[in-house]
Design a protein around this motif. Sequence first.
Motif, mmCIF file in Angstrom:
data_model
loop_
_atom_site.group_PDB
_atom_site.id
_atom_site.type_symbol
_atom_site.label_atom_id
_atom_site.label_comp_id
_atom_site.label_asym_id
_atom_site.label_seq_id
_atom_site.Cartn_x
_atom_site.Cartn_y
_atom_site.Cartn_z
ATOM 1 N N LYS A 103 3.913 6.271 -4.983
ATOM 2 C CA LYS A 103 4.052 6.479 -6.423
ATOM 3 C C LYS A 103 2.947 7.377 -6.946
ATOM 4 C CE LYS A 103 6.556 5.428 -10.024
ATOM 5 N NZ LYS A 103 7.996 5.792 -10.091
ATOM 6 N N LEU A 104 1.731 7.166 -6.474
ATOM 7 C CA LEU A 104 0.608 8.014 -6.888
ATOM 8 C C LEU A 104 0.812 9.446 -6.426
ATOM 9 C CD1 LEU A 104 -2.587 5.801 -6.413
ATOM 10 C CD2 LEU A 104 -1.893 6.989 -8.496
ATOM 11 N N LEU A 105 1.375 9.632 -5.234
ATOM 12 C CA LEU A 105 1.657 10.982 -4.741
ATOM 13 C C LEU A 105 2.609 11.704 -5.688
ATOM 14 C CD1 LEU A 105 1.448 13.185 -2.590
ATOM 15 C CD2 LEU A 105 3.298 12.026 -1.339
ATOM 16 N N GLU A 106 3.626 11.000 -6.179
ATOM 17 C CA GLU A 106 4.565 11.593 -7.136
ATOM 18 C C GLU A 106 3.843 12.011 -8.419
ATOM 19 O OE1 GLU A 106 7.705 8.854 -7.876
ATOM 20 O OE2 GLU A 106 8.350 8.739 -5.776
ATOM 21 N N HIS A 107 2.953 11.156 -8.896
ATOM 22 C CA HIS A 107 2.206 11.489 -10.111
ATOM 23 C C HIS A 107 1.317 12.702 -9.886
ATOM 24 C CE1 HIS A 107 3.737 8.031 -12.081
ATOM 25 N NE2 HIS A 107 3.004 7.136 -11.450
ATOM 26 N N HIS A 108 0.667 12.780 -8.732
ATOM 27 C CA HIS A 108 -0.188 13.931 -8.426
ATOM 28 C C HIS A 108 0.635 15.218 -8.393
ATOM 29 C CE1 HIS A 108 -4.359 12.849 -7.663
ATOM 30 N NE2 HIS A 108 -3.946 11.684 -7.199
ATOM 31 N N GLU A 109 1.790 15.162 -7.755
ATOM 32 C CA GLU A 109 2.632 16.351 -7.677
ATOM 33 C C GLU A 109 3.081 16.797 -9.063
ATOM 34 O OE1 GLU A 109 5.668 15.041 -5.028
ATOM 35 O OE2 GLU A 109 4.553 15.628 -3.210
ATOM 36 N N THR A 110 3.386 15.826 -9.931
ATOM 37 C CA THR A 110 3.797 16.158 -11.300
ATOM 38 C C THR A 110 2.668 16.832 -12.060
ATOM 39 O OG1 THR A 110 5.327 14.280 -11.342
ATOM 40 C CG2 THR A 110 4.675 15.210 -13.471
ATOM 41 N N PHE A 111 1.460 16.270 -11.951
ATOM 42 C CA PHE A 111 0.313 16.840 -12.662
ATOM 43 C C PHE A 111 -0.067 18.212 -12.120
ATOM 44 C CE2 PHE A 111 -0.278 12.631 -14.442
ATOM 45 C CZ PHE A 111 -0.890 12.886 -15.657
ATOM 46 N N GLN A 112 -0.014 18.351 -10.799
ATOM 47 C CA GLN A 112 -0.361 19.647 -10.213
ATOM 48 C C GLN A 112 0.654 20.714 -10.597
ATOM 49 O OE1 GLN A 112 -3.081 20.402 -8.935
ATOM 50 N NE2 GLN A 112 -4.017 18.492 -8.246
ATOM 51 N N LYS A 113 1.915 20.339 -10.648
ATOM 52 C CA LYS A 113 2.950 21.282 -11.075
ATOM 53 C C LYS A 113 2.733 21.690 -12.522
ATOM 54 C CE LYS A 113 7.956 21.882 -11.217
ATOM 55 N NZ LYS A 113 9.286 21.249 -10.967
ATOM 56 N N LYS A 114 2.390 20.707 -13.340
ATOM 57 C CA LYS A 114 2.116 20.989 -14.752
ATOM 58 C C LYS A 114 0.927 21.918 -14.896
ATOM 59 C CE LYS A 114 0.710 18.662 -19.013
ATOM 60 N NZ LYS A 114 0.316 17.356 -19.617
ATOM 61 N N ILE A 172 0.846 -1.208 0.000
ATOM 62 C CA ILE A 172 0.000 0.000 0.000
ATOM 63 C C ILE A 172 0.874 1.248 0.000
ATOM 64 C CG2 ILE A 172 -1.630 1.363 1.372
ATOM 65 C CD1 ILE A 172 -2.848 -1.329 2.309
ATOM 66 N N ARG A 173 1.909 1.247 0.842
ATOM 67 C CA ARG A 173 2.800 2.401 0.917
ATOM 68 C C ARG A 173 3.504 2.641 -0.428
ATOM 69 N NH1 ARG A 173 3.333 4.882 5.413
ATOM 70 N NH2 ARG A 173 2.954 3.918 7.448
ATOM 71 N N GLU A 174 3.923 1.574 -1.067
ATOM 72 C CA GLU A 174 4.640 1.706 -2.341
ATOM 73 C C GLU A 174 3.747 2.338 -3.411
ATOM 74 O OE1 GLU A 174 5.909 -2.243 -3.189
ATOM 75 O OE2 GLU A 174 7.598 -2.208 -1.772
ATOM 76 N N VAL A 175 2.530 1.835 -3.534
ATOM 77 C CA VAL A 175 1.677 2.340 -4.619
ATOM 78 C C VAL A 175 1.143 3.739 -4.304
ATOM 79 C CG1 VAL A 175 1.038 0.027 -5.405
ATOM 80 C CG2 VAL A 175 -0.381 1.153 -3.689
#
Length: 828
Positions: free
Chosen positions: A795-806, A789-792
């Motif tokens: 990873k999703l947190l990283e994707h959210h941060e990337t999209f929000q930055k974009k 659970i922590r791993e996935v």
Amino acid sequence: MAEEDDPVLRTLQSLRGKICEAKNLPPYPGPNKMRDCFCTVSLDQEEVFRTKVFEKSLSPFFGEDFYFEIPRTFQYLSFYVYAKGFMQRDLPIGKVAIRKEDLSKYSGKEHWFSLQSVDPNSEVQGKVHIEMKLNELITDNGSVCQQLVVRIIECQGLPLINGQSCDPYATVSLVGPSRSDQKKTKVKKKTSSPQFDETFYFEVTRSSSYTKKSQFQVEEEDIEKLEIKVDLWNNGNLAQDVFLGETKVSVKVLRNDSSHQAWYLLQPKDNGNKTSKTDDLGSLRVNLTYTEDHVLPSNYYISLRDLLLKSPDFKPITASAAHVLCDICRERYEAVLPVVRLLLHYSKLVPFVTAVAELELEQTQEANTIFRGNSLATRCLDDMMKIVGKRYLTVTLKPVLDEICESNKPCEIDPIKLKEGDSVEVNKENLHQYVQKVFNSIVHSSMSCPTLMCDVFNALRQMATKRFPDDPHVKYSAVSSFVFLRFYAVAVLSPHSFHLRSHHPDAQMSRTLTLISKTIQTLGSWGSLSKNKLSSFKETYMYDFFKSFQEEKCIEEVKRFLDEISSTGSKESSGVEESLILKEGEVHKRAQGRKRIGKKNFKKRWLRLTTRELSYHKQPGKEALCTIPIKNILAVEKLDETAFNRKNMFQVIYTEKLLYVQANNCVEASEWVEILSRVSRCNQDRLSSYHTSAYLCGNWLCCKATSETHAGCKPCTATMPANIQLDIDCDRETERIYSLFTSNSLKLLKLEEACASIAVYQGPQKEQDDYSHFTIEDSRETFNTIKHIREVTEKLLEHHETFQKKRSTSTKYGSEDNPIVGKASQHQ
């Protein structure tokens, strides 16, 4: 409903809540102090929900639930309390206005709010697009002055006035310590999104110390003192003009740039609500939950979704990801729903519910307490029945409840509560007739019970019999505790919560439904109780009432019904699907075939959608004026406001003609478009393109094509799967589960530490209170699940941060999607 702010990242907003009650409202200024009150919910100035009228009270109890997807941006969520007018307009008593940014403070909780006065100068919505430039001019005498150029380009989202699009105009003022120059645009007729495109020129005075330079620099003193104020008004013609909102822009925005262009949110007037008295307007109790989901593209959720979908196969079930989530969110009821919806969509719910129910049965010591608590199993079953059993309830209960609510005969049988002049025997007979009708509808409905519910009931029955083999009644109580106690009895008690009635019942009907619900609950348990059933009733009047039923006959009917809905055998069917109402309501419909714009072309009609057809009627219950088979619908799309100068328009394109419809608000319009699109999604010959506006005066207003049969100028909107009963957005549910894991990360950490402690020391050694509420059967398996659970989630947190930055870099502050909040933003 999606607010498509980005082509890949979806932002979806929803609001769920309950308008509970108001208290201490100001009395009516007359001999009769009482008021007839109702409450509304508004997004900015657009009403999207209204309670029924509560008569003759200064502390009305509304008790009405609401839920809707929010299809657009908004600044304020507002609740208005009105006194019903008779020969005049409804009178606003007070309001509660909550900024969108502040909704999280109140989300998921019940609050008392003090009512504020309704000031016309604070009732605003919409945004304005402004361009400003600073030019250098040389006067006739050779001196240099400065000219401020202000261009009012357009507005969007202005409010309706008396239900119609407004006639807006703008005033533009240059305001300083010793000047106030004002100019005015032309009036635009019947539009909430006026295109002004008008330019105004203002001379900026200079100080005497100014000397000419080759490159003109604006002086700091002037910048600080001058500002442009833009006010929007509705032209009232013979009536008084109505204020729509304002924004202020300081000229200092041009300090470092020669031009400035941006969108600004309209704000209340400077004096809005400053001197309003709020102590004597009463208060309003509201429970609300605002949810904003930022949903990534589907492929980003594969890992978390797969981990959750493996849950039913986990041994033990307590080590599964779904169970871990529900364990750490035990106090949050909403945590179960996304799990249920996701497993339901992938046909994994039955084995998961079976596993958690089996775990609960192992811990149940007495057969008569089976599935009576608020456990994970019962919560999963509750949510499953509400989702899957929606149409089942409509078929079984809606006709009889409509009849009961419309006849509304007195049914009070408690002598203490009896009204003067009422007869207990007459009331008892009325109640008996109502109960018998509801009971008969239920026990003869087994053929309509959804297969998935039957499968779950069959599994519960078998597990209960295995757990208590010596109890002949347990196979019935395992099922009746759900279908009667948690499904039918609750729906009868609160039909508005299950969309069986549009509003909360009045006091007399609420009492009648309470007595019917209590009776149905008890009759449903008769088939699973031992003898001396009536001895458990505390109230003498209920004891006497139940003796009027034929006990053995009721028991046999209940047992037969429970046997049928918990059987895995195939059901006999008539082969003819019953037509069910999916949605209905009042709309304005444009007369078909008209080629010109005209107010008289729009008529009030009652629009009704069933599983077979779309029809409109002059009034509810009247014969259909037009019927469109669902199979003939080719497309359903929203219509540009410019087509008829009306907001919230949509079009139904079918084989014969076009049907243009105006809904009452943005929520209603989006709901109509969504459900019509879903029911017609699999139709043959569906269109791939459509016209965004109307065909009027010999051409399409959108693309200027002259042929009425010309192909559409815009691709049709993609629709959701055509499953009306299970309308589930799996990406959104997985995103919610991710949010729950992240917001409960501390509890997840405690569970992880507990598993590690147990695995190392072969049992809890210390701080047992920290994890005594967790269910840990296999510490190693649970630990491994938490690790995954922590791993996935990381990873999703990283994707959210990337999209929000974009998004933050691509969406400029002041753009149409991210307008600037003006200086007058603190006064609502």
